[in-house]
Design a protein around this motif. Structure first.
Motif, PDB file in Angstrom:
ATOM      1  N   ILE A 271       0.842  -1.195   0.000  1.00 53.83           N
ATOM      2  CA  ILE A 271       0.000   0.000   0.000  1.00 53.83           C
ATOM      3  C   ILE A 271       0.880   1.249   0.000  1.00 53.83           C
ATOM      4  O   ILE A 271       1.701   1.457   0.902  1.00 53.83           O
ATOM      5  CB  ILE A 271      -0.926   0.029   1.228  1.00 53.83           C
ATOM      6  N   LEU A 272       0.675   2.101  -0.998  1.00 47.01           N
ATOM      7  CA  LEU A 272       1.464   3.322  -1.146  1.00 47.01           C
ATOM      8  C   LEU A 272       1.015   4.391  -0.152  1.00 47.01           C
ATOM      9  O   LEU A 272      -0.175   4.643   0.024  1.00 47.01           O
ATOM     10  CB  LEU A 272       1.311   3.866  -2.566  1.00 47.01           C
ATOM     11  N   VAL A 273       1.995   5.049   0.456  1.00 53.17           N
ATOM     12  CA  VAL A 273       1.760   6.247   1.266  1.00 53.17           C
ATOM     13  C   VAL A 273       2.438   7.403   0.534  1.00 53.17           C
ATOM     14  O   VAL A 273       3.638   7.340   0.256  1.00 53.17           O
ATOM     15  CB  VAL A 273       2.347   6.118   2.687  1.00 53.17           C
ATOM     16  N   THR A 274       1.687   8.445   0.223  1.00 55.94           N
ATOM     17  CA  THR A 274       2.275   9.540  -0.549  1.00 55.94           C
ATOM     18  C   THR A 274       1.497  10.831  -0.327  1.00 55.94           C
ATOM     19  O   THR A 274       0.546  10.874   0.453  1.00 55.94           O
ATOM     20  CB  THR A 274       2.320   9.177  -2.051  1.00 55.94           C
ATOM     21  N   GLY A 275       1.935  11.899  -1.018  1.00 54.91           N
ATOM     22  CA  GLY A 275       1.259  13.185  -0.963  1.00 54.91           C
ATOM     23  C   GLY A 275       0.549  13.456  -2.274  1.00 54.91           C
ATOM     24  O   GLY A 275       0.258  12.527  -3.041  1.00 54.91           O
ATOM     25  N   HIS A 276       0.291  14.766  -2.545  1.00 55.28           N
ATOM     26  CA  HIS A 276      -0.483  15.061  -3.748  1.00 55.28           C
ATOM     27  C   HIS A 276      -0.070  16.331  -4.487  1.00 55.28           C
ATOM     28  O   HIS A 276      -0.522  16.557  -5.606  1.00 55.28           O
ATOM     29  CB  HIS A 276      -1.964  15.213  -3.380  1.00 55.28           C
ATOM     30  N   ASP A 277       0.783  17.171  -3.882  1.00 51.86           N
ATOM     31  CA  ASP A 277       0.972  18.492  -4.483  1.00 51.86           C
ATOM     32  C   ASP A 277       2.399  18.813  -4.906  1.00 51.86           C
ATOM     33  O   ASP A 277       2.797  19.969  -4.944  1.00 51.86           O
ATOM     34  CB  ASP A 277       0.448  19.581  -3.538  1.00 51.86           C
ATOM     35  N   THR A 278       3.181  17.784  -5.234  1.00 52.64           N
ATOM     36  CA  THR A 278       4.463  17.985  -5.912  1.00 52.64           C
ATOM     37  C   THR A 278       4.505  16.997  -7.077  1.00 52.64           C
ATOM     38  O   THR A 278       3.821  15.963  -7.054  1.00 52.64           O
ATOM     39  CB  THR A 278       5.668  17.716  -4.986  1.00 52.64           C
ATOM     40  N   PRO A 279       5.296  17.286  -8.117  1.00 52.50           N
ATOM     41  CA  PRO A 279       5.386  16.328  -9.234  1.00 52.50           C
ATOM     42  C   PRO A 279       5.823  14.939  -8.776  1.00 52.50           C
ATOM     43  O   PRO A 279       5.361  13.927  -9.330  1.00 52.50           O
ATOM     44  CB  PRO A 279       6.432  16.970 -10.147  1.00 52.50           C
ATOM     45  N   GLU A 280       6.701  14.895  -7.774  1.00 49.30           N
ATOM     46  CA  GLU A 280       7.191  13.604  -7.280  1.00 49.30           C
ATOM     47  C   GLU A 280       6.062  12.804  -6.625  1.00 49.30           C
ATOM     48  O   GLU A 280       5.894  11.606  -6.889  1.00 49.30           O
ATOM     49  CB  GLU A 280       8.329  13.828  -6.276  1.00 49.30           C
ATOM     50  N   TYR A 281       5.286  13.463  -5.791  1.00 51.24           N
ATOM     51  CA  TYR A 281       4.171  12.781  -5.135  1.00 51.24           C
ATOM     52  C   TYR A 281       3.074  12.416  -6.137  1.00 51.24           C
ATOM     53  O   TYR A 281       2.481  11.337  -6.063  1.00 51.24           O
ATOM     54  CB  TYR A 281       3.592  13.652  -4.023  1.00 51.24           C
TER      55      TYR A 281
ATOM     56  N   GLY B 162      -6.634   0.022  -9.673  1.00 50.87           N
ATOM     57  CA  GLY B 162      -7.743  -0.043  -8.715  1.00 50.87           C
ATOM     58  C   GLY B 162      -7.268  -0.366  -7.314  1.00 50.87           C
ATOM     59  O   GLY B 162      -8.023  -0.920  -6.497  1.00 50.87           O
ATOM     60  N   ALA B 163      -6.026  -0.027  -7.009  1.00 45.90           N
ATOM     61  CA  ALA B 163      -5.443  -0.337  -5.705  1.00 45.90           C
ATOM     62  C   ALA B 163      -5.620   0.838  -4.739  1.00 45.90           C
ATOM     63  O   ALA B 163      -5.709   1.992  -5.152  1.00 45.90           O
ATOM     64  CB  ALA B 163      -3.958  -0.655  -5.866  1.00 45.90           C
ATOM     65  N   PRO B 164      -5.658   0.577  -3.439  1.00 42.75           N
ATOM     66  CA  PRO B 164      -5.823   1.652  -2.452  1.00 42.75           C
ATOM     67  C   PRO B 164      -4.535   2.428  -2.218  1.00 42.75           C
ATOM     68  O   PRO B 164      -3.438   1.957  -2.526  1.00 42.75           O
ATOM     69  CB  PRO B 164      -6.243   0.896  -1.185  1.00 42.75           C
ATOM     70  N   ARG B 165      -4.710   3.647  -1.681  1.00 45.78           N
ATOM     71  CA  ARG B 165      -3.578   4.514  -1.336  1.00 45.78           C
ATOM     72  C   ARG B 165      -3.853   5.171   0.006  1.00 45.78           C
ATOM     73  O   ARG B 165      -4.998   5.331   0.419  1.00 45.78           O
ATOM     74  CB  ARG B 165      -3.423   5.647  -2.363  1.00 45.78           C
ATOM     75  N   ILE B 166      -2.791   5.582   0.664  1.00 45.21           N
ATOM     76  CA  ILE B 166      -2.887   6.488   1.808  1.00 45.21           C
ATOM     77  C   ILE B 166      -2.322   7.822   1.341  1.00 45.21           C
ATOM     78  O   ILE B 166      -1.146   7.909   0.978  1.00 45.21           O
ATOM     79  CB  ILE B 166      -2.095   5.976   3.025  1.00 45.21           C
ATOM     80  N   LEU B 167      -3.161   8.858   1.319  1.00 45.17           N
ATOM     81  CA  LEU B 167      -2.722  10.187   0.899  1.00 45.17           C
ATOM     82  C   LEU B 167      -2.601  11.089   2.126  1.00 45.17           C
ATOM     83  O   LEU B 167      -3.555  11.222   2.897  1.00 45.17           O
ATOM     84  CB  LEU B 167      -3.707  10.804  -0.092  1.00 45.17           C
ATOM     85  N   CYS B 168      -1.443  11.697   2.289  1.00 46.73           N
ATOM     86  CA  CYS B 168      -1.193  12.614   3.396  1.00 46.73           C
ATOM     87  C   CYS B 168      -1.159  14.045   2.859  1.00 46.73           C
ATOM     88  O   CYS B 168      -0.516  14.304   1.842  1.00 46.73           O
ATOM     89  CB  CYS B 168       0.132  12.273   4.076  1.00 46.73           C
TER      90      CYS B 168
ATOM     91  N   SER C  17      -4.354  14.020   7.584  1.00 47.32           N
ATOM     92  CA  SER C  17      -3.732  15.340   7.684  1.00 47.32           C
ATOM     93  C   SER C  17      -3.540  15.698   9.147  1.00 47.32           C
ATOM     94  O   SER C  17      -4.274  15.235  10.019  1.00 47.32           O
ATOM     95  CB  SER C  17      -4.608  16.394   6.998  1.00 47.32           C
ATOM     96  N   THR C  18      -2.555  16.536   9.400  1.00 50.21           N
ATOM     97  CA  THR C  18      -2.376  17.099  10.738  1.00 50.21           C
ATOM     98  C   THR C  18      -3.062  18.454  10.851  1.00 50.21           C
ATOM     99  O   THR C  18      -3.043  19.079  11.904  1.00 50.21           O
ATOM    100  CB  THR C  18      -0.877  17.268  11.066  1.00 50.21           C
ATOM    101  N   VAL C  19      -3.663  18.907   9.742  1.00 48.66           N
ATOM    102  CA  VAL C  19      -4.308  20.216   9.672  1.00 48.66           C
ATOM    103  C   VAL C  19      -5.829  20.044   9.760  1.00 48.66           C
ATOM    104  O   VAL C  19      -6.381  19.184   9.070  1.00 48.66           O
ATOM    105  CB  VAL C  19      -3.946  20.939   8.359  1.00 48.66           C
ATOM    106  N   PRO C  20      -6.542  20.812  10.582  1.00 52.42           N
ATOM    107  CA  PRO C  20      -8.010  20.716  10.655  1.00 52.42           C
ATOM    108  C   PRO C  20      -8.641  20.857   9.276  1.00 52.42           C
ATOM    109  O   PRO C  20      -8.124  21.586   8.418  1.00 52.42           O
ATOM    110  CB  PRO C  20      -8.392  21.882  11.576  1.00 52.42           C
ATOM    111  N   PRO C  21      -9.741  20.161   9.031  1.00 52.13           N
ATOM    112  CA  PRO C  21     -10.321  20.077   7.681  1.00 52.13           C
ATOM    113  C   PRO C  21     -10.585  21.404   6.981  1.00 52.13           C
ATOM    114  O   PRO C  21     -10.417  21.515   5.771  1.00 52.13           O
ATOM    115  CB  PRO C  21     -11.633  19.318   7.919  1.00 52.13           C
TER     116      PRO C  21
END
Length: 292
Positions: A154-164, A175-181, A218-222
């Motif tokens: 299971i991949l753990v990654t981010g969303h707002d850089t080209p690398e992530y 169709g595999a799950p992810r954990i997005l931080c 996230s560590t940031v409130p919604p």
């Protein structure tokens, strides 16, 4: 305002600038040990906070000046989270991921989670690379993620850089799950209904974020936007939640170098791409070479 409950107090502490997870956990444990009620704790002055609960002077002053505001905000936030099905965990909660505490001496004080919580117990991994990675490095990220996803990890990654983003789109193809931080609140990344894929390329594969499949953390409130320093916390969260870490490019003195060292110190399996200059030096500290 009525006397808050233990969960509200923990959240109010965790939302106070400068008070991390270690302080929250220690405070609640000391309250139990000393038999201190919530009302008694709220009445503590600076000296008692420092001597009995080991607050620093800065933490004590901030808490005393902000506690009424933070307790009110925490109470309202709890209602909002319950209404939207968002789980909040403080470092004092039984469900708080032990991987975070094993990775860092001062883990995040509070986590917000939405989606498939069972992924936290899976065989997780991440592929990390410093910013401004070369096209070849981005191809390596995609290749490694594909290999691991097809192996059931299971991949753990981010969303707002080209690398992530290069990593995050790969599980969608299978169709595999992810954990997005995230380094911001959920609403800014996923929309207020938590159903929007967080970046354009991902929407080519799946328009709506699937809470039944993926997990958002996230560590940031919604409702909050980007908070200063949140990107470094996001990177640490990704690394800490990963049972194996692969690194493609590491800028000297940068955050990825720090995470690689922390991961090795924590006993996590770390692999370094042989395309990275100085990669063999990392084998002296326990890393393995990735021959790509």
């Amino acid at each position: 305002m009525p006397e808050p409950g233990r969960r509200t107090l923990a959240l109010a502490l965790a939302l106070t600038p400068g008070i991390g997870g270690k302080t929250v956990s220690r405070t609640l444990a000391r309250m139990d040990l000393l038999g201190t009620s919530i009302r008694e704790f709220l009445g503590c002055g600076e000296l008692a906070l420092k001597e009995e609960f080991r607050f620093t002077a800065g933490q004590a002053i901030r808490w005393m000046s902000l506690k009424t505001e933070q307790l009110s905000a925490a109470s309202e936030l709890e209602k909002e989270l319950d209404a939207r099905g968002i789980l909040m965990l403080t470092a004092a909660d039984a469900g708080y991921p032990t991987m975070l505490e094993e990775f860092s001496s001062d883990p995040p004080g509070v986590l917000f989670l939405a989606g498939n919580h069972r992924l936290l117990g899976a065989a997780t991994f991440t592929v990390l690379s410093s910013r401004s990675s070369s096209p070849n490095a981005l191809e390596m990220i995609e290749s490694l993620v594909s290999e691991a996803v097809l192996n059931g990890e299971i991949l753990v990654t981010g969303h707002d850089t080209p690398e992530y983003q290069r990593a995050a789109v790969v599980p969608l193809r299978w169709g595999a799950p992810r954990i997005l931080c995230f380094d911001q609140g959920f609403y800014g990344a996923l929309g207020e209904d938590l159903r929007q894929e967080p970046f354009r390329t991902a929407r080519l594969w799946r328009y709506e974020f699937d809470l039944r499949t993926d997990l958002a953390i996230s560590t940031v409130p919604p409702s909050k936007g980007y908070i200063k320093g949140a990107n470094a916390k996001r990177d640490q969260l990704i690394a800490a939640l990963s049972k194996r870490l692969d690194f493609i490019a590491i800028n000297p003195g940068g955050n990825m170098e720090k995470l690689a060292r922390t991961a090795l110190k924590a006993g996590r399996p770390v692999r370094i791409s042989d395309a990275h200059l100085g990669a063999r030096e990392w084998t002296r500290y326990g890393a393995k070479m990735l021959e790509l």
